[in-house]
Motif scaffolding. Structure first.
Motif, short mmCIF file in Angstrom:
data_model
loop_
_atom_site.label_atom_id
_atom_site.label_comp_id
_atom_site.label_asym_id
_atom_site.label_seq_id
_atom_site.Cartn_x
_atom_site.Cartn_y
_atom_site.Cartn_z
N ASN A 248 25.51 20.04 -12.22
CA ASN A 248 26.14 19.20 -13.23
C ASN A 248 25.44 19.45 -14.57
O ASN A 248 24.56 20.30 -14.67
N GLN A 249 25.81 18.71 -15.60
CA GLN A 249 25.25 18.96 -16.93
C GLN A 249 23.74 18.75 -16.98
O GLN A 249 23.01 19.55 -17.56
N LEU A 250 23.24 17.68 -16.37
CA LEU A 250 21.80 17.45 -16.36
C LEU A 250 21.07 18.55 -15.60
O LEU A 250 20.00 19.01 -16.01
N ASP A 251 21.67 18.98 -14.47
CA ASP A 251 21.07 20.05 -13.68
C ASP A 251 20.96 21.33 -14.51
O ASP A 251 19.93 22.00 -14.51
N ARG A 252 22.05 21.68 -15.21
CA ARG A 252 22.04 22.89 -16.04
C ARG A 252 20.99 22.78 -17.14
O ARG A 252 20.30 23.74 -17.44
N GLY A 253 20.86 21.58 -17.72
CA GLY A 253 19.84 21.37 -18.75
C GLY A 253 18.44 21.60 -18.21
O GLY A 253 17.59 22.21 -18.87
N TYR A 254 18.21 21.15 -16.98
CA TYR A 254 16.91 21.34 -16.34
C TYR A 254 16.64 22.81 -16.08
O TYR A 254 15.56 23.34 -16.39
N VAL A 255 17.63 23.51 -15.53
CA VAL A 255 17.47 24.94 -15.24
C VAL A 255 17.26 25.72 -16.53
O VAL A 255 16.40 26.61 -16.60
N GLU A 256 18.00 25.39 -17.58
CA GLU A 256 17.85 26.08 -18.86
C GLU A 256 16.48 25.81 -19.49
O GLU A 256 15.84 26.71 -20.02
N ALA A 257 16.03 24.55 -19.44
CA ALA A 257 14.72 24.21 -19.99
C ALA A 257 13.61 24.90 -19.20
O ALA A 257 12.62 25.37 -19.78
#
Length: 106
Positions: free
Chosen positions: A49-58
């Motif tokens: 989801n969006q939070l997950d993608r943010g975590y992976v990108e960070a």
């Protein structure tokens, strides 16, 4: 248990090895299996989801920054670590459903 726990454990290990390499206390060759563990753990994660993608990108940005530092490039590792920590907190620590016995010791 959150779907990111294996990934989180692998990334924290890799980040630790990168920091050791920056300090010169580990051989750069030791980074290869740690990097592979991160990629392997990430490949098992489905349905981001969006939070997950943010975590992976960070996480990827922080690892890239530390990798650049290992190569002698100038990076703002503190800013990258702050962004990674915030994203990690939202996905791992404050995840819906609790942490299921997962601990921060890794």
């Amino acid at each position: 248990m959150n779907k990111f726990h294996r990934y989180d454990f692998a990334t924290k290990g890799y980040i630790g090895k990168l920091k050791d390499a920056i300090e010169g206390t580990t051989d750069v060759a030791d980074l290869i299996p740690a990097s592979a563990a991160v990629q392997d753990a990430l490949s098992e994660i489905r349905d981001l989801n969006q939070l997950d993608r943010g975590y992976v990108e960070a996480t990827a940005a922080y690892i890239k920054g530390l990798s650049d530092a290992v190569k002698g490039r100038s990076v703002d590792a503190d800013a990258l670590e702050t962004a990674w920590t915030a994203a990690r907190r939202r996905v791992i620590v404050e995840a819906p459903g609790g942490r299921g016995g997962y601990n921060e010791a890794a």
